[in-house]
Design a protein around this motif. Sequence first.
Motif, mmCIF file in Angstrom:
data_model
loop_
_atom_site.group_PDB
_atom_site.id
_atom_site.type_symbol
_atom_site.label_atom_id
_atom_site.label_comp_id
_atom_site.label_asym_id
_atom_site.label_seq_id
_atom_site.Cartn_x
_atom_site.Cartn_y
_atom_site.Cartn_z
ATOM 1 N N GLY A 1 33.953 39.284 48.131
ATOM 2 C CA GLY A 1 34.713 38.064 47.910
ATOM 3 C C GLY A 1 34.453 37.382 46.587
ATOM 4 O O GLY A 1 35.307 36.645 46.085
ATOM 5 N N SER A 2 33.276 37.593 45.987
ATOM 6 C CA SER A 2 33.000 36.930 44.714
ATOM 7 C C SER A 2 33.619 37.665 43.530
ATOM 8 O O SER A 2 33.675 37.124 42.424
ATOM 9 C CB SER A 2 31.480 36.823 44.512
ATOM 10 N N THR A 3 34.086 38.896 43.741
ATOM 11 C CA THR A 3 34.684 39.688 42.653
ATOM 12 C C THR A 3 36.058 39.123 42.290
ATOM 13 O O THR A 3 36.879 38.834 43.153
ATOM 14 C CB THR A 3 34.819 41.159 43.070
ATOM 15 N N LYS A 4 36.300 38.968 40.991
ATOM 16 C CA LYS A 4 37.603 38.512 40.498
ATOM 17 C C LYS A 4 38.436 39.727 40.087
ATOM 18 O O LYS A 4 37.882 40.717 39.584
ATOM 19 C CB LYS A 4 37.421 37.564 39.306
ATOM 20 N N PHE A 5 39.759 39.636 40.307
ATOM 21 C CA PHE A 5 40.583 40.775 39.872
ATOM 22 C C PHE A 5 41.870 40.294 39.209
ATOM 23 O O PHE A 5 42.391 39.216 39.495
ATOM 24 C CB PHE A 5 40.866 41.742 41.027
ATOM 25 N N ILE A 6 42.314 41.133 38.281
ATOM 26 C CA ILE A 6 43.564 40.920 37.535
ATOM 27 C C ILE A 6 44.477 42.107 37.825
ATOM 28 O O ILE A 6 44.043 43.263 37.735
ATOM 29 C CB ILE A 6 43.287 40.829 36.016
ATOM 30 N N VAL A 7 45.742 41.820 38.187
ATOM 31 C CA VAL A 7 46.698 42.882 38.493
ATOM 32 C C VAL A 7 47.530 43.178 37.241
ATOM 33 O O VAL A 7 48.070 42.262 36.604
ATOM 34 C CB VAL A 7 47.613 42.478 39.670
#
Length: 544
Positions: free
Chosen positions: A74-80
């Motif tokens: 849950g702490s991981t950030k992601f960009i699509v």
Amino acid sequence: MRALIVDDEARVRKAIRLLVDWQSHDIIEIEEAGSGHEAIKLIQKFKPELVIMDMMMDSGHGLELMAWVNEHAGSTKFIVVSGHDDFEFVRSTVRHGGIDYILKPIDPETINTAVAKAVKEWRLEEQHRMEQHVRSIQLNEIKPVYGEKLLSSLIDDPGSAESALRRLRSDGVVPQEVSSARLMLIQVDSGDASLLQRFKHDSELLLFALINICNEFLLADKRGIAFKYWGAPMEILIFLWKEPEQGTELISQINLGLYHTLQRKLHFGVASGGEIPNSLPIQYSEAAAAIRKRNLFHSNEFIHTLTSVTPWAGSSSPYTLFAKVQEDWKMAVMSGNEGQIASAVQKWIELLSSLGIVTPELLDTWKSDMLSFRTALLREILGEEADAALTKLEQDDQEHLSPHTNSYHFSLYAWRDWFGHFLNRVAETLSTHQAPENKTMAEIIKYIEHHYQSDLSLQEIARHFYVSREYISRKFKQELGDNFSDYLGKYRIDKAKLLMLNPNLKISQIAEMVGIHDVKYFSKVFKKIEGVSPKDYRSKVAIK
């Protein structure tokens, strides 16, 4: 920081590697995955803070990957990054916590802005997580301490006991339905050097370990609770509220656990039980008394109640027992002979052995008697010099501590050695102080013999020898049985008697020659000492 690029096209992964200014974002480790399934395995192993991913891949759809990241990382950030301008994809990205949705072809400024935003947000959240973690640690540290304080206040502060009990019930420390409990007291041996060494001489850490072992047997079945008692150092209390009648069996189980873990068994003072909180102060006194009155000769008994205390069989109170040996000890110390001191101590040990009962309370009483004996003896013999001598002996007491009365094991031999050291130190102190005093007295007497013809006074001698008038008076009385003036008077009259053998000397001349310038006073002193006047004495001597 670490980043993961997920796309099923190698050229897209390469483009992202080249377009992002990783160094400016403080991202130093970058990995790649060709599918969503591969990405999941890498995330579990690599644990990236940022994932840049494609939405449409042949193996492992982007939506599945986002859902998995949201649930397990849950702490991981992601960009699509996607070639499809699909509102549903954008909405899914936002719903799963994605930072941005970028369309292909990738614009360098757009993706670097998105990465900067993701890094900033991750760092803010990480700071918040760290603060929460620190607060959680602090709370976990404070909570037990606060609980110990509340539990201790049930005994120490009857005025607030009811409110403390309500708080303990609301915190779940004491079950709501509990209305009575049985108190047990454990006194930990603060002199157990080998055990303390295992805990780097940290007594708090030792108590923490002992309490944890006790609570393993108590908390699992919600039978009670063990805690550090704030009212006394090195004491652990147990409130047993479930099946209190089985307290003996519980103590045996706890001691077995302590022995397996620490190779120690502890002594438990056990109260009779009662309603809480009102009965707890009385229960504590009862348990403490049971510990203090336990028979140290019964070394294999670890459960102590007031009803199990060994009765005293002697005709006189054991608390006055020291009075029987006090005179022997005084004579031994005054002799300064180590053999005589050892003999006096051995008689004391044999007397204790014959009693059949020695308790921590009795040992403390006898220790107090010994200290009073030492003080009285030094004051009697050394007078005003006693205080300085006592100060040095008290310092020695700190270096040669007596065996602990709350020790797990009792040894008469250890106490015999300490008694012997105690008395030998008193004897050494007397010898050290008396040697120069005896020398001073010899010099004072010699001075009188050489100056008796002059106007001698107590003040003059005190000034000459740099001692007090009181000291000289006391020493004369102790060593010669006379005060200074009486001794000087007798010495002068003895000299006058010798001079009277010379018929050519007048009484007035003789008085002057022995330092008494008033012939009437001389006659008065002479008659007081000899029982006759100087004239009559001379007549008797002449007749002989």
